[in-house]
Write an enzyme that holds these catalytic residues in place. Structure first.
Site, PDB file in Angstrom:
ATOM      1  N   SER B  67      86.048  -3.707  54.360  1.00 54.72           N
ATOM      2  CA  SER B  67      86.079  -5.030  54.990  1.00 54.72           C
ATOM      3  C   SER B  67      85.032  -5.223  56.081  1.00 54.72           C
ATOM      4  O   SER B  67      84.740  -6.345  56.462  1.00 54.72           O
ATOM      5  CB  SER B  67      87.478  -5.313  55.557  1.00 54.72           C
ATOM      6  OG  SER B  67      87.702  -4.535  56.710  1.00 54.72           O
ATOM      7  N   LYS B 104      88.439  -5.042  63.107  1.00 51.52           N
ATOM      8  CA  LYS B 104      87.800  -6.323  62.758  1.00 51.52           C
ATOM      9  C   LYS B 104      86.999  -6.845  63.945  1.00 51.52           C
ATOM     10  O   LYS B 104      87.149  -6.369  65.069  1.00 51.52           O
ATOM     11  CB  LYS B 104      88.875  -7.376  62.408  1.00 51.52           C
ATOM     12  CG  LYS B 104      89.668  -7.115  61.127  1.00 51.52           C
ATOM     13  CD  LYS B 104      88.860  -7.350  59.879  1.00 51.52           C
ATOM     14  CE  LYS B 104      89.644  -6.999  58.623  1.00 51.52           C
ATOM     15  NZ  LYS B 104      89.884  -5.558  58.458  1.00 51.52           N
TER      16      LYS B 104
END
Lengths: 431, 152
Positions: B67, B104
């Site tokens: 990701s 993230k």
């Protein structure tokens, strides 16, 4: 002024560092071998779970996972608390670590500081940096500081830091403090004082000097009395000079033969040597104790202890294991069921400028053992503890067949958390 | 009180007492002509010193999945996360979200509207929207990324 920094529900809080989802939930940590509850979160205390509750009883009372249970993970607790203590050390002029979860600071020279704010800020920073909640007590004596930390822990309004800065506050603190909770007064001694009508710390502190001397005639009690009255009289050195290291265990079952006992004791001795090296110190004396199970009145009882003084202080695994083995051989008696044993190393001093004994000292051998221990520590640090052990540390499998067990595998720890910060294989993963 | 028991029944001696005095090591001291490099004796470079700014507040995290490849975080990489660093818009963060750990890039631009976003760095992944109903606990700012490149 002194400050005491105390980790709140230390082991449980360590378990929550990488499991923030457990904040606000009941959590307990079990003793070695998953025997009984040794640490409880506030929520677990509120459920009425007492310290010492056997695990099987906990399971009976909460069969559906209402309480999160952990086996003790001292590797994790050691690392997290080292971080906490390191931050305290950086924040105060003088710091002494007193135990795994508490330490004292001497705040002399910080008179111009707002100490209440200093404590609040330190506690907030430690929480932010390590996720360990700590309570800080500040007072003119160490005994009062310990009391203050208790109030800081108990009442949210203190914002994690209680400062006993006036005589009025001191009296108020003493008034609500039970005598048996006073630092330095043991449970047995408290019973004696209670029999004399002393219920609170204030009852004790308000007695006249002459009464205390005449009635109690006990150095520690008199010192505690002075400390409660604001007279600073426990030297810092008294607290840091706990110069012995002990590794001991209760056996899961009972041990009857010499081989099994020797193996366990080898492991305790190896642990002691490792701890010595970790804090860069050496020991002069190695002692071993063995004990039978006192609860089994149907079995014959035996207790004994042996010690050996080394000519040259050491921290070598090999040497400490050998010495402990000799001690064990001297006291072992056939025909008893041993339940507990331990190794204590004493006469600890820093590992620099070791006083060598000329008769005993063999420089070449010393250097070799040192290199061996360094290699041992390095491998066990990188690949997990007890990757490499001495032959004498291995347990034989029942029947003498199969691969030998090492110490860590012979202890039960069904609910152990990962060693998040001390093993590469255990670091947390993020997606 | 139960927490005050020392590790394994061990008693600590103060680290101050046990601290070893470390001295620089000079090879061939006083044997012949002194080395001209002697005046420039220097500690070697230390990666910890360069990358670990707050050792007590830092820990390692292993990245799993793809990701964050757009920002150079590949599957298996080891990140250093620092809990004491202040977190601002656009930082790469580690967060505990609804039961799991995630790494993230944080987007705080929608904070006024009552939510924030955790942005992946890969078009195949969707942003994670965090509002008041989510379990969201920040676990620190990623301060460096480490990868063994011998496999290439």
């Amino acid at each position: 002024m002194y400050a005491i920094i105390d980790c709140d529900n230390c082991y449980v809080s360590c378990e929550r560092v990488f499991r923030p989802d457990l904040n606000g939930k009941p959590v307990v940590v079990l003793s070695n071998n998953d025997g009984c509850v040794v640490a409880r979160s506030n929520e677990a205390k509120a459920l009425g779970i007492k310290a010492g509750l056997p695990y099987y009883q906990l399971k009976e009372r909460f069969p559906n996972g209402e309480v999160t249970v952990f086996s003790s993970n001292y590797e994790l607790y050691g690392d997290i608390t080292d971080r906490v203590m390191s931050l305290v050390r950086k924040a105060a002029p003088t710091f002494y670590r007193y135990s795994i979860d508490e330490g004292f600071c001497d705040l002399s020279g910080m008179d111009n500081y707002d100490l209440k704010k200093w404590g609040e800020d330190l506690s907030a920073y430690i929480w932010k940096a390590t996720r360990m909640p700590v309570s800080i007590g500040i007072a003119p004596t160490k005994t009062l500081a310990k009391m203050a930390s208790h109030y800081a822990k108990k009442y949210k309004g203190y914002n994690h830091c209680c400062f006993i800065d006036t005589d009025e506050r001191r009296i108020k603190a003493l008034e609500k403090y039970e005598i048996e909770e006073v630092w330095g007064i043991g449970r047995r001694y408290a019973a004696r004082l209670q029999a004399l009508g002393i219920k609170t710390a204030l009852d004790f502190a308000s007695h006249a000097d002459s009464w205390v001397r005449a009635t109690l005639n006990n150095v520690v009690a008199i010192r505690t009395w002075k400390e409660l009255n604001g007279e600073d009289c426990i030297p810092m050195e008294d607290m840091s000079k706990k110069k012995s290291i002990c590794t001991s265990r209760s056996f899961p079952g009972m041990v009857t033969d010499m081989d099994a006992l020797r193996t366990s004791i080898s492991n305790f001795a190896a642990r002691c040597a490792e701890k010595l090296r970790k804090q860069e110190s050496v020991a002069q004396t190695v002692s071993v104790f063995i004990d039978t199970n006192h609860f089994r009145e149907d079995l014959p009882q035996y207790w004994n202890m042996a010690e050996e003084r080394l000519l040259t202080p050491t921290n070598s695994t090999q040497q400490i294991v050998q010495t402990a083995t000799r001690c064990t051989e001297r006291i072992f008696r056939q025909g008893y069921h041993y339940k507990r044993a331990g190794v204590i190393v004493m006469g600890i001093s820093p590992d620099n400028g070791v006083q060598t004994n000329f008769i005993d000292y063999d420089a070449e051998r010393h250097e070799k053992m040192k290199r061996l221990d360094e290699a041992l520590d390095k491998i066990n640090r990188e690949y997990g503890s007890e990757t490499i052990v001495l032959g004498s540390q291995q347990y034989t499998k029942p029947g003498g067949k199969g691969k030998a067990d090492v110490f860590k595998d012979s202890i039960k720890h069904d609910f152990r958390s990962p060693c998040y910060t001390t093993r590469w294989s255990d670091i947390p993963e993020a997606t | 009180m139960e927490d005050n028991k020392p590790i394994d029944g061990a008693e600590y001696i103060s680290l101050e007492d046990a601290k070893r005095l470390k001295l620089p090591y000079f090879e061939g001291l006083a044997a012949g002509y002194p080395s001209p490099a002697g005046d420039y004796q220097h500690e070697s470079l230390d990666l910890n010193e360069k990358f670990v700014h707050h050792p007590e507040a830092s820990y390692f995290v292993r990245v799993r999945g793809e990701s964050m490849v757009g920002l150079g975080l590949f599957d298996g990489d080891i990140c250093l996360a620092d809990r004491s660093e202040e977190i601002t818009d656009g930082n790469i963060v580690v967060a505990f979200v609804n039961g799991g750990l995630t790494v993230k890039q944080i987007d705080l631009s929608t904070k006024d509207k009552g939510y924030l976003r955790l942005m992946p760095a890969n078009p195949n992944f969707k942003p994670i929207i965090i509002d008041a109903y989510d379990q969201f606990i920040l676990q620190g700012k990623v301060t460096s990324i480490h990868r063994d490149t011998r496999k290439y």
